[in-house]
Design a protein around this motif. Structure first.
Motif, PDB file in Angstrom:
ATOM      1  N   ALA A 151       4.407  -6.991  49.509  1.00 37.19           N
ATOM      2  CA  ALA A 151       4.353  -8.243  48.691  1.00 37.19           C
ATOM      3  C   ALA A 151       4.696  -8.688  47.685  1.00 37.19           C
ATOM      4  CB  ALA A 151       3.648  -9.463  50.074  1.00 37.19           C
ATOM      5  N   THR A 152       4.833  -7.213  46.426  1.00 35.68           N
ATOM      6  CA  THR A 152       5.923  -8.022  45.824  1.00 35.68           C
ATOM      7  C   THR A 152       6.841  -7.574  45.094  1.00 35.68           C
ATOM      8  OG1 THR A 152       4.516  -6.033  44.931  1.00 35.68           O
ATOM      9  CG2 THR A 152       3.541  -7.487  44.741  1.00 35.68           C
ATOM     10  N   ARG A 153       7.368  -8.112  44.213  1.00 38.53           N
ATOM     11  CA  ARG A 153       8.840  -7.529  43.622  1.00 38.53           C
ATOM     12  C   ARG A 153       9.241  -6.417  43.554  1.00 38.53           C
ATOM     13  NH1 ARG A 153      13.543 -10.294  41.762  1.00 38.53           N
ATOM     14  NH2 ARG A 153      12.171 -12.051  41.128  1.00 38.53           N
ATOM     15  N   LEU A 154       7.601  -5.962  43.086  1.00 41.37           N
ATOM     16  CA  LEU A 154       7.666  -4.339  42.375  1.00 41.37           C
ATOM     17  C   LEU A 154       7.875  -3.306  43.689  1.00 41.37           C
ATOM     18  CD1 LEU A 154       7.258  -1.759  40.634  1.00 41.37           C
ATOM     19  CD2 LEU A 154       5.058  -1.998  40.295  1.00 41.37           C
ATOM     20  N   ALA A 155       6.988  -3.947  44.579  1.00 41.27           N
ATOM     21  CA  ALA A 155       7.276  -3.041  46.046  1.00 41.27           C
ATOM     22  C   ALA A 155       8.339  -3.030  46.720  1.00 41.27           C
ATOM     23  CB  ALA A 155       5.773  -3.649  46.764  1.00 41.27           C
ATOM     24  N   ALA A 156       9.016  -4.622  46.584  1.00 41.76           N
ATOM     25  CA  ALA A 156      10.099  -3.927  47.321  1.00 41.76           C
ATOM     26  C   ALA A 156      11.446  -2.884  46.957  1.00 41.76           C
ATOM     27  CB  ALA A 156      10.402  -5.740  46.939  1.00 41.76           C
ATOM     28  N   ILE A 157      11.191  -3.423  44.781  1.00 43.57           N
ATOM     29  CA  ILE A 157      11.970  -2.691  44.443  1.00 43.57           C
ATOM     30  C   ILE A 157      12.098  -1.023  45.032  1.00 43.57           C
ATOM     31  CG2 ILE A 157      12.513  -1.870  41.792  1.00 43.57           C
ATOM     32  CD1 ILE A 157      11.998  -4.520  40.879  1.00 43.57           C
ATOM     33  N   VAL A 158      11.145  -0.047  44.940  1.00 46.04           N
ATOM     34  CA  VAL A 158      10.398   1.590  44.836  1.00 46.04           C
ATOM     35  C   VAL A 158      10.428   1.173  45.957  1.00 46.04           C
ATOM     36  CG1 VAL A 158       9.274   0.539  42.071  1.00 46.04           C
ATOM     37  CG2 VAL A 158       7.948   1.132  44.991  1.00 46.04           C
ATOM     38  N   GLY A 159      10.382   0.174  46.925  1.00 43.21           N
ATOM     39  CA  GLY A 159       9.945   0.925  48.522  1.00 43.21           C
ATOM     40  C   GLY A 159       8.992   2.217  48.650  1.00 43.21           C
ATOM     41  N   ALA A 160       7.695   1.371  48.163  1.00 45.66           N
ATOM     42  CA  ALA A 160       6.123   2.769  48.263  1.00 45.66           C
ATOM     43  C   ALA A 160       5.032   2.021  47.769  1.00 45.66           C
ATOM     44  CB  ALA A 160       6.886   4.113  47.563  1.00 45.66           C
ATOM     45  N   ASP A 161       4.114   2.356  48.829  1.00 44.85           N
ATOM     46  CA  ASP A 161       2.585   2.081  48.516  1.00 44.85           C
ATOM     47  C   ASP A 161       2.325   2.629  47.422  1.00 44.85           C
ATOM     48  OD1 ASP A 161       2.940   0.624  50.977  1.00 44.85           O
ATOM     49  OD2 ASP A 161       2.250   2.698  52.111  1.00 44.85           O
ATOM     50  N   ASP A 162       2.850   4.164  46.537  1.00 44.02           N
ATOM     51  CA  ASP A 162       2.040   4.794  46.004  1.00 44.02           C
ATOM     52  C   ASP A 162       3.639   5.376  44.589  1.00 44.02           C
ATOM     53  OD1 ASP A 162      -0.908   4.366  46.489  1.00 44.02           O
ATOM     54  OD2 ASP A 162       0.353   5.342  48.468  1.00 44.02           O
ATOM     55  N   ILE A 163       3.235   5.149  43.577  1.00 42.35           N
ATOM     56  CA  ILE A 163       3.657   6.133  42.672  1.00 42.35           C
ATOM     57  C   ILE A 163       3.254   7.111  41.808  1.00 42.35           C
ATOM     58  CG2 ILE A 163       6.284   4.705  43.405  1.00 42.35           C
ATOM     59  CD1 ILE A 163       5.796   3.360  40.698  1.00 42.35           C
ATOM     60  N   MET A 164       4.691   8.257  41.385  1.00 45.02           N
ATOM     61  CA  MET A 164       3.397   8.334  40.424  1.00 45.02           C
ATOM     62  C   MET A 164       4.307   7.785  38.829  1.00 45.02           C
ATOM     63  SD  MET A 164       1.753  11.108  41.247  1.00 45.02           S
ATOM     64  CE  MET A 164       1.415  11.920  40.081  1.00 45.02           C
ATOM     65  N   VAL A 165       3.405   8.167  37.958  1.00 44.07           N
ATOM     66  CA  VAL A 165       3.912   7.644  36.425  1.00 44.07           C
ATOM     67  C   VAL A 165       3.064   8.541  34.785  1.00 44.07           C
ATOM     68  CG1 VAL A 165       4.220   5.100  37.878  1.00 44.07           C
ATOM     69  CG2 VAL A 165       1.739   6.300  36.389  1.00 44.07           C
ATOM     70  N   ASN A 166       4.044   8.313  34.422  1.00 49.37           N
ATOM     71  CA  ASN A 166       3.487   8.768  32.927  1.00 49.37           C
ATOM     72  C   ASN A 166       2.756   7.695  32.854  1.00 49.37           C
ATOM     73  OD1 ASN A 166       4.646   6.688  31.914  1.00 49.37           O
ATOM     74  ND2 ASN A 166       6.583   7.886  31.577  1.00 49.37           N
ATOM     75  N   SER A 167       2.139   8.396  31.511  1.00 49.19           N
ATOM     76  CA  SER A 167       0.697   8.002  30.717  1.00 49.19           C
ATOM     77  C   SER A 167       0.185   8.103  29.047  1.00 49.19           C
ATOM     78  CB  SER A 167      -0.535   8.330  31.569  1.00 49.19           C
ATOM     79  OG  SER A 167      -1.730   7.433  31.138  1.00 49.19           O
ATOM     80  N   THR A 168       0.835   7.102  28.710  1.00 47.80           N
ATOM     81  CA  THR A 168       0.573   7.556  27.616  1.00 47.80           C
ATOM     82  C   THR A 168       0.100   5.985  26.506  1.00 47.80           C
ATOM     83  OG1 THR A 168       3.051   6.211  26.496  1.00 47.80           O
ATOM     84  CG2 THR A 168       2.847   8.953  27.000  1.00 47.80           C
ATOM     85  N   HIS A 169      -0.350   5.907  27.119  1.00 44.67           N
ATOM     86  CA  HIS A 169      -1.120   3.759  26.503  1.00 44.67           C
ATOM     87  C   HIS A 169      -2.594   4.378  25.981  1.00 44.67           C
ATOM     88  CE1 HIS A 169      -0.884   3.884  31.263  1.00 44.67           C
ATOM     89  NE2 HIS A 169      -2.887   3.610  30.774  1.00 44.67           N
ATOM     90  N   HIS A 170      -3.224   3.807  25.322  1.00 49.65           N
ATOM     91  CA  HIS A 170      -4.647   3.382  25.243  1.00 49.65           C
ATOM     92  C   HIS A 170      -5.128   2.144  25.613  1.00 49.65           C
ATOM     93  CE1 HIS A 170      -5.594   2.158  20.400  1.00 49.65           C
ATOM     94  NE2 HIS A 170      -4.901   2.352  21.616  1.00 49.65           N
ATOM     95  N   GLN A 171      -4.197   1.225  25.716  1.00 50.34           N
ATOM     96  CA  GLN A 171      -4.543  -0.019  26.048  1.00 50.34           C
ATOM     97  C   GLN A 171      -4.354  -0.929  27.188  1.00 50.34           C
ATOM     98  OE1 GLN A 171      -3.152  -2.507  22.552  1.00 50.34           O
ATOM     99  NE2 GLN A 171      -5.465  -1.948  21.328  1.00 50.34           N
ATOM    100  N   ALA A 172      -4.252  -1.368  27.836  1.00 50.20           N
ATOM    101  CA  ALA A 172      -4.143  -2.122  29.060  1.00 50.20           C
ATOM    102  C   ALA A 172      -4.410  -3.846  29.318  1.00 50.20           C
ATOM    103  CB  ALA A 172      -4.949  -1.220  30.067  1.00 50.20           C
ATOM    104  N   ILE A 173      -3.804  -4.130  29.617  1.00 51.71           N
ATOM    105  CA  ILE A 173      -4.179  -5.870  30.300  1.00 51.71           C
ATOM    106  C   ILE A 173      -5.649  -6.032  30.909  1.00 51.71           C
ATOM    107  CG2 ILE A 173      -3.001  -7.793  31.595  1.00 51.71           C
ATOM    108  CD1 ILE A 173      -0.612  -6.213  31.651  1.00 51.71           C
ATOM    109  N   GLY A 174      -5.999  -6.483  30.199  1.00 50.32           N
ATOM    110  CA  GLY A 174      -7.260  -6.473  30.526  1.00 50.32           C
ATOM    111  C   GLY A 174      -7.786  -8.076  31.803  1.00 50.32           C
ATOM    112  N   ALA A 175      -7.871  -9.317  30.816  1.00 48.10           N
ATOM    113  CA  ALA A 175      -7.951 -10.784  30.943  1.00 48.10           C
ATOM    114  C   ALA A 175      -6.875 -11.396  31.695  1.00 48.10           C
ATOM    115  CB  ALA A 175      -8.558 -11.324  30.610  1.00 48.10           C
ATOM    116  N   VAL A 176      -5.896 -10.964  32.772  1.00 48.00           N
ATOM    117  CA  VAL A 176      -4.679 -11.501  33.544  1.00 48.00           C
ATOM    118  C   VAL A 176      -4.951 -13.038  33.447  1.00 48.00           C
ATOM    119  CG1 VAL A 176      -3.089 -11.253  35.272  1.00 48.00           C
ATOM    120  CG2 VAL A 176      -5.185  -9.338  35.377  1.00 48.00           C
TER     121      VAL A 176
END
Length: 230
Positions: A151-176
């Protein structure tokens, strides 16, 4: 809108040396190529915070790109960790000005990797300064799955419950921060995507969809361009 929408892309800034004896801008070609392939006209944005609003007057959408640097922890009230990389104050100041100006109008917005992190910071959130093991795999290859929140915009866009992605980061969002909803997580719980609920396309992803490693990446960029047509 009959014309192709104009999509602004933020640039990286490098010090003198290598390419030129004075400071210079840079951006991987695949950012612009991905926007063009999705139906947009890519336009590159130099670092002039005082011109951010006027730039947005001429754009139909914005992508805040990633880069091999970190957001200054002082911007989210944290001490600098030992693993924190170099910061780029000029670039961050411009991107914050651009983000804040964009949030004040109905302009589609996509944050990629550091751009997603900066979106969270601009809204009052914080970051995890180091994530061991999230780098090293070439960005043109899938690295791990992410679970898409229903029920998110991203879910409507990709049309899947799980997707494969690349990973090149060393930081991420902590406190939303308030106003952002988590729309994707990795198996270890790391936030991989966020969005602002509402009519306007405002979304950030931790991975790099400009590499277009799968149909979900292409769908995400196409959705941004489609939103820019309205």
């Amino acid at each position: 809108m009959s014309r192709r929408p104009c999509v602004g892309l933020t640039l990286d800034r490098e010090p003198p040396g290598g390419f030129a004896r004075s400071p210079w801008y840079a951006l991987r070609c695949n950012y612009a190529e991905a926007v063009a392939a999705a139906g947009g006209v890519p336009l590159l944005l130099p670092h002039h915070p005082e011109l951010a609003a006027e730039m947005l007057d001429r754009l139909d959408a914005v992508i805040v790109t990633g880069g091999a640097f970190d957001v200054d922890p002082a911007l989210y009230g944290a001490e600098r960790a030992a693993e924190t990389r170099a910061i780029k104050p000029e670039r961050t100041a411009f991107e914050l000005a651009l983000l804040r100006a964009a949030l004040g109008r109905e302009l589609p917005l996509l944050g990629i990797c550091g751009g997603a992190q900066l979106l969270a910071v601009a809204l009052g959130g914080g970051l995890i300064q180091h994530l061991p093991g999230h780098e090293g795999i070439p960005a043109e290859r899938a690295a791990h799955p992410v679970r898409i929140a229903p029920a998110t915009r991203l879910a409507a866009i990709v049309g899947a419950d799980d997707i494969m992605v690349n990973s090149t980061h060393h930081q991420a969002i902590g406190a939303v921060p308030p106003g952002l909803v988590v729309n994707a997580r990795a198996a270890d719980g790391v936030v991989e995507g966020v969005e602002m609920p509402g009519r306007v396309f405002r979304l950030g992803v931790q991975w790099h969809p400009e590499y277009r490693i799968g149909t979900a990446d292409q769908a995400l960029l196409a959705a941004l361009v489609e939103a820019a047509r309205r």
